[in-house]
Design an enzyme around this catalytic site. Sequence first.
Site, mmCIF file in Angstrom:
data_model
loop_
_atom_site.group_PDB
_atom_site.id
_atom_site.type_symbol
_atom_site.label_atom_id
_atom_site.label_comp_id
_atom_site.label_asym_id
_atom_site.label_seq_id
_atom_site.Cartn_x
_atom_site.Cartn_y
_atom_site.Cartn_z
ATOM 1 N N GLY A 48 11.018 -9.397 55.357
ATOM 2 C CA GLY A 48 10.724 -10.385 56.394
ATOM 3 C C GLY A 48 11.453 -10.211 57.713
ATOM 4 O O GLY A 48 10.942 -10.596 58.765
ATOM 5 N N GLU A 102 18.502 -12.094 58.726
ATOM 6 C CA GLU A 102 17.476 -12.672 57.847
ATOM 7 C C GLU A 102 16.309 -13.218 58.666
ATOM 8 O O GLU A 102 16.449 -13.502 59.849
ATOM 9 C CB GLU A 102 18.083 -13.832 57.033
ATOM 10 C CG GLU A 102 18.237 -13.564 55.553
ATOM 11 C CD GLU A 102 16.934 -13.398 54.773
ATOM 12 O OE1 GLU A 102 15.880 -13.061 55.335
ATOM 13 O OE2 GLU A 102 16.989 -13.604 53.549
ATOM 14 N N ASP A 103 15.173 -13.393 57.988
ATOM 15 C CA ASP A 103 14.021 -13.973 58.681
ATOM 16 C C ASP A 103 14.129 -15.495 58.759
ATOM 17 O O ASP A 103 13.968 -16.084 59.820
ATOM 18 C CB ASP A 103 12.691 -13.549 58.020
ATOM 19 C CG ASP A 103 12.618 -13.847 56.522
ATOM 20 O OD1 ASP A 103 13.624 -14.312 55.926
ATOM 21 O OD2 ASP A 103 11.542 -13.612 55.935
ATOM 22 N N ASP A 106 15.822 -21.356 54.322
ATOM 23 C CA ASP A 106 15.082 -22.554 53.921
ATOM 24 C C ASP A 106 16.060 -23.452 53.135
ATOM 25 O O ASP A 106 16.828 -24.192 53.731
ATOM 26 C CB ASP A 106 13.883 -22.084 53.083
ATOM 27 C CG ASP A 106 12.881 -23.170 52.778
ATOM 28 O OD1 ASP A 106 13.038 -24.282 53.275
ATOM 29 O OD2 ASP A 106 11.919 -22.913 52.028
ATOM 30 N N LYS A 134 15.411 -23.962 58.624
ATOM 31 C CA LYS A 134 14.799 -25.282 58.387
ATOM 32 C C LYS A 134 15.916 -26.223 57.975
ATOM 33 O O LYS A 134 16.202 -26.375 56.779
ATOM 34 C CB LYS A 134 13.756 -25.192 57.257
ATOM 35 C CG LYS A 134 12.523 -24.371 57.587
ATOM 36 C CD LYS A 134 11.572 -24.397 56.398
ATOM 37 C CE LYS A 134 10.388 -23.491 56.618
ATOM 38 N NZ LYS A 134 9.573 -23.337 55.391
ATOM 39 N N PHE A 155 5.442 -24.550 56.359
ATOM 40 C CA PHE A 155 5.333 -23.129 56.012
ATOM 41 C C PHE A 155 4.786 -22.352 57.207
ATOM 42 O O PHE A 155 3.783 -22.728 57.803
ATOM 43 C CB PHE A 155 4.424 -22.941 54.793
ATOM 44 C CG PHE A 155 4.431 -21.528 54.297
ATOM 45 C CD1 PHE A 155 5.480 -21.066 53.512
ATOM 46 C CD2 PHE A 155 3.410 -20.650 54.644
ATOM 47 C CE1 PHE A 155 5.510 -19.751 53.067
ATOM 48 C CE2 PHE A 155 3.430 -19.332 54.204
ATOM 49 C CZ PHE A 155 4.484 -18.885 53.418
ATOM 50 N N ILE A 156 5.465 -21.280 57.558
ATOM 51 C CA ILE A 156 5.057 -20.506 58.727
ATOM 52 C C ILE A 156 4.848 -19.023 58.362
ATOM 53 O O ILE A 156 5.367 -18.541 57.355
ATOM 54 C CB ILE A 156 6.100 -20.625 59.871
ATOM 55 C CG1 ILE A 156 7.507 -20.216 59.385
ATOM 56 C CG2 ILE A 156 6.188 -22.035 60.419
ATOM 57 C CD1 ILE A 156 7.955 -18.938 59.925
ATOM 58 N N ASP A 162 5.380 -13.558 55.971
ATOM 59 C CA ASP A 162 4.060 -13.375 55.370
ATOM 60 C C ASP A 162 3.578 -14.585 54.579
ATOM 61 O O ASP A 162 4.356 -15.452 54.193
ATOM 62 C CB ASP A 162 4.092 -12.189 54.405
ATOM 63 C CG ASP A 162 4.852 -12.533 53.111
ATOM 64 O OD1 ASP A 162 5.992 -13.018 53.218
ATOM 65 O OD2 ASP A 162 4.286 -12.339 52.016
ATOM 66 N N ARG A 168 2.455 -10.615 58.551
ATOM 67 C CA ARG A 168 3.741 -10.156 59.103
ATOM 68 C C ARG A 168 3.604 -9.523 60.480
ATOM 69 O O ARG A 168 4.555 -9.451 61.247
ATOM 70 C CB ARG A 168 4.379 -9.107 58.175
ATOM 71 C CG ARG A 168 4.772 -9.607 56.809
ATOM 72 C CD ARG A 168 5.637 -8.554 56.111
ATOM 73 N NE ARG A 168 5.748 -8.769 54.682
ATOM 74 C CZ ARG A 168 6.621 -9.600 54.096
ATOM 75 N NH1 ARG A 168 7.443 -10.306 54.822
ATOM 76 N NH2 ARG A 168 6.652 -9.721 52.775
HETATM 77 P P1 5GP Z 1 15.683 -20.078 50.560
HETATM 78 O O1 5GP Z 1 16.383 -19.345 49.449
HETATM 79 O O2 5GP Z 1 16.540 -20.279 51.783
HETATM 80 O O3 5GP Z 1 15.065 -21.363 50.075
HETATM 81 O O4 5GP Z 1 14.429 -19.199 50.944
HETATM 82 C C1 5GP Z 1 14.518 -18.115 51.790
HETATM 83 C C2 5GP Z 1 13.307 -17.219 51.648
HETATM 84 O O5 5GP Z 1 12.113 -17.974 51.376
HETATM 85 C C3 5GP Z 1 13.047 -16.488 52.961
HETATM 86 O O6 5GP Z 1 13.768 -15.281 53.037
HETATM 87 C C4 5GP Z 1 11.545 -16.302 52.923
HETATM 88 O O7 5GP Z 1 11.231 -15.122 52.215
HETATM 89 C C5 5GP Z 1 11.026 -17.487 52.136
HETATM 90 N N1 5GP Z 1 10.542 -18.573 53.027
HETATM 91 C C6 5GP Z 1 11.109 -19.792 53.198
HETATM 92 N N2 5GP Z 1 10.390 -20.548 54.059
HETATM 93 C C7 5GP Z 1 9.339 -19.772 54.451
HETATM 94 C C8 5GP Z 1 8.242 -19.985 55.351
HETATM 95 O O8 5GP Z 1 8.044 -21.033 55.984
HETATM 96 N N3 5GP Z 1 7.370 -18.943 55.501
HETATM 97 C C9 5GP Z 1 7.507 -17.752 54.842
HETATM 98 N N4 5GP Z 1 6.594 -16.806 55.074
HETATM 99 N N5 5GP Z 1 8.540 -17.521 53.982
HETATM 100 C C10 5GP Z 1 9.444 -18.526 53.782
#
Ligand code: 5GP
Length: 180
Positions: A48, A102-103, A106, A134, A155-156, A162, A168
């Site tokens: 990502g 990181e992308d 969340d 977020k 969700f984006i 992706d 992507r």
């Molecule tokens: P976390 O462990 O912080 O809950 O999740 C992080 C990962 O979830 C990110 O690296 C990404 O791969 C995925 N993710 C979380 N929110 C989104 C979103 O809105 N869109 C997309 N495409 N991936 C997300």
Amino acid sequence: MDSIKIKDKTFVVSIKEKDIQKEIIRVAGEINRDLVGKNPIFLCVLNGAFMFAADLMKRITIPCEISFVKLASYRGLMSSGKIKEVIGLNEDITDRTVVIVEDIVDTGLTMQRLIESLGTRSPKEIHIASLLVKPEKLVVELNIEYAAMSIPNDFIVGFGLDYDGYGRNYPDIYTVTEEG
Ligand code: 5GP
């Protein structure tokens, strides 16, 4: 393009490329200022973060290295939850200043796991650079020093992110719509 369709979902543009680039330039400036003389190693988390890392690194003017890692999920024998392991890191990060690229953060659980895992390799310090955060979803305490943008809990896709492998490639960021 104001809206795109990926599989069963419709997404509308929410952050334009021009605005993304403005924030990346700001973050790069902060890193150049804060980490001067530290010879940092940037770790781009694939897949990502590839687009963010590419644009961020073009604006980094201090001496640095960049490497690429992936997180592989597997189920541990002793655990019912998924364990994420860092793979592909061949560089020695002992005593190094590390910047995770990181992308999106969340819940923050992925980032927490990554920091734990990298921490076992004795880096001097670990910083976080994330294209998106977020804040409403964060469940762990993280010091995200270099966040380009904060977004609501939607969700984006786009700019490296992706939906089921697609989306992507878009230079703008798109948010999923209610109607699907
Ligand atoms: P976390 O462990 O912080 O809950 O999740 C992080 C990962 O979830 C990110 O690296 C990404 O791969 C995925 N993710 C979380 N929110 C989104 C979103 O809105 N869109 C997309 N495409 N991936 C997300």
